[in-house]
Design an enzyme around this catalytic site. Structure first.
Site: not given
Length: 465
Positions: A159, A164-165, A215, A226
């Site tokens: 990726s 985690g942002a 998810e 998302d």
């Protein structure tokens, strides 16, 4: 083959299916964060930072499935015969790849827990918990969409999305897994240039539904925004309803716009920032509601603008200026809600000094990332000088495209050699050893312009919107 692949120079003597690759974008909230919690619309768009999944088929004698998530250090192999197939494929569980699944089967979830908890036992609890959640999503999808007679596979994930942002990295991974598994079961048509109108929409939604299941495994109660952005690309308008599920409307004609994304590397908690606004609203209800309403009106104005303005040609500069102004105002309103952070404000200060565009925080705030919509015709030296300043202060810069394409496929995992014209296969070792985001982009990246030869994308039909 599940779709019109256009093989490039593959040797026909190869008995196994060729390696193939799936990619899906991350996302950024452009307008409406926090106000969306209180019923206002929010606009989220795909960004050209992406996850990439390489699928390698093993020989018939190797009856194993391996998940290798290189960037988080997760690598585990399971014996296919030992997985709980009977629980997932019992007669009373009639889910198929066409099912609309909006919750997890508790029996299935319980059955895979021992297999998920077998991973990364050497790691500290916090890191291992992330690995277990990722593994749970993978195994749930694999067991739902495969069979006990499946050949062995290696699923290798890389990726370029900061993890985690608040950029939808987990949803991007789930979209990749969903698409790959559906391709392997021949449950998808396309993507190809002659796909009938509306067919791509069906394929995107099928991928999206199963990505949402992934998810659910990771987040428990995801909004679905998302994975919807990642699967379909471009952008969506998201709005909570007083009762029932939220409405998510795709914006298939959202323009592609150059974007600067800066990761402050400041950890943040979404729950903490949401609670902060909740307390502010309790203490100052009328004032806070006015701010939230203003953010909602901004989002509506932005939607009207991107639906009608000319972002290409003679009117592009005015359209970008107008959108940029809305972005700056939105950031100011978020600051007034108390959800910014000194490091986010420092990013904005550095960008404002160069006058290269309009900046706002994206996501929950309190850290995380800032996005900047570029002005037209920015000089490279200005960007390079800004990058030096970012590096000196510990920020991480990414140049990206807003309104990126959604899930894409490279079948087989091969590019044409510019010199010889022959096919060049992207093998397991080369992909796994690509050095960081830059190495991944150089080897397999779709690229900021999204024109890398070989990649094909399902594209929503604008006429249907």
């Amino acid at each position: 083959m599940p779709f019109n692949s256009g093989f490039i120079g593959r040797k026909h003597s190869t008995p196994m299916a060729p390696p193939f690759m799936v990619s899906a974008p991350g996302k950024a909230i452009v307008f409406g964060e926090h106000a969306a919690v209180y019923g206002q619309p929010a606009l989220a768009a795909a960004i050209s930072l992406r996850s990439y999944l390489l699928v390698t088929t093993l020989s018939k004698s190797r009856r194993t499935v391996q998940l290798n998530f290189r960037d988080i250090g997760l690598n585990h192999t399971w014996e296919i015969a030992n997985l709980p197939w009977s629980t997932f494929h019992r007669p009373s569980r009639k889910h198929s790849y066409t099912s609309v699944v909006d919750s997890l089967d508790p029996d299935c979830l319980e059955a895979i827990i021992p297999h998920a908890e077998a991973v990364s036992k050497h790691l500290p609890d916090k890191e291992r918990k992330t690995h277990i959640k990722s593994t749970t999503a993978f195994l749930y999808l694999f067991l739902s969409l495969s069979s006990s007679t499946s050949p062995g596979f290696i699923y290798t994930l890389r990726s370029t999305i900061p993890i985690g942002a608040g950029l939808g990295s987990s949803a991007s991974v789930c979209v990749c897994l969903s698409a790959a598994l559906l391709l392997q079961t021949h449950a998808l048509a396309g993507p190809h240039p002659d796909q009938p109108p509306g067919e791509a929409e069906v394929q995107i939604e099928r991928i999206n539904r199963w990505a949402f299941v992934g998810e659910l495994c990771i987040h428990g109660d995801p909004s679905g925004v998302d994975n919807t952005v990642s699967a379909g690309g471009k952008a969506v308008i998201f709005q909570r309803n007083a009762s029932g599920p939220p409405s998510v409307t795709s914006l298939a004609n959202f323009p592609k716009l150059p974007l600067l994304l800066v990761d402050t590397r400041q950890s943040r908690s979404t729950a903490t920032q949401v609670e902060k606004v909740k307390i502010l609203k309790a203490n100052h209800p009328e004032l806070t509601q006015t701010i939230l309403d203003a953010i909602g009106k901004l989002t509506a104005s932005a939607l009207e603008l991107v639906s009608s303005a000319e972002f290409q040609g003679s009117g592009a500069s005015d359209a970008v200026q107008h959108l940029g102004t809305l972005i700056s105002i939105n950031h100011g309103l978020l600051v007034s809600l108390g959800v910014s952070h000194p490091r986010l404000e420092r990013v904005r200060e550095l960008v404002d000094y160069t006058n290269i565009g309009w900046t706002k925080l994206t996501g929950a705030g309190g850290g995380g990332c800032a996005i900047t919509l570029f002005r037209r015709d920015i000089e490279d030296e200005t960007i390079n000088e800004l990058e030096r300043k970012f590096n000196a202060e510990g920020f991480e810069k990414h140049e990206a495209m807003l309104g990126a394409d959604g899930v894409g496929v490279l079948w087989p995992a091969m590019f044409r050699n510019d010199t010889t014209g022959e096919g060049e296969e992207i093998d397991q070792e080369r992909f796994e050893n690509a050095d960081g985001a830059q190495g991944i982009d150089q080897l397999v990246g779709v690229g900021v312009q999204e024109d890398r030869e070989g990649w094909k994308f399902w594209t929503r039909d604008i006429a249907l919107r």
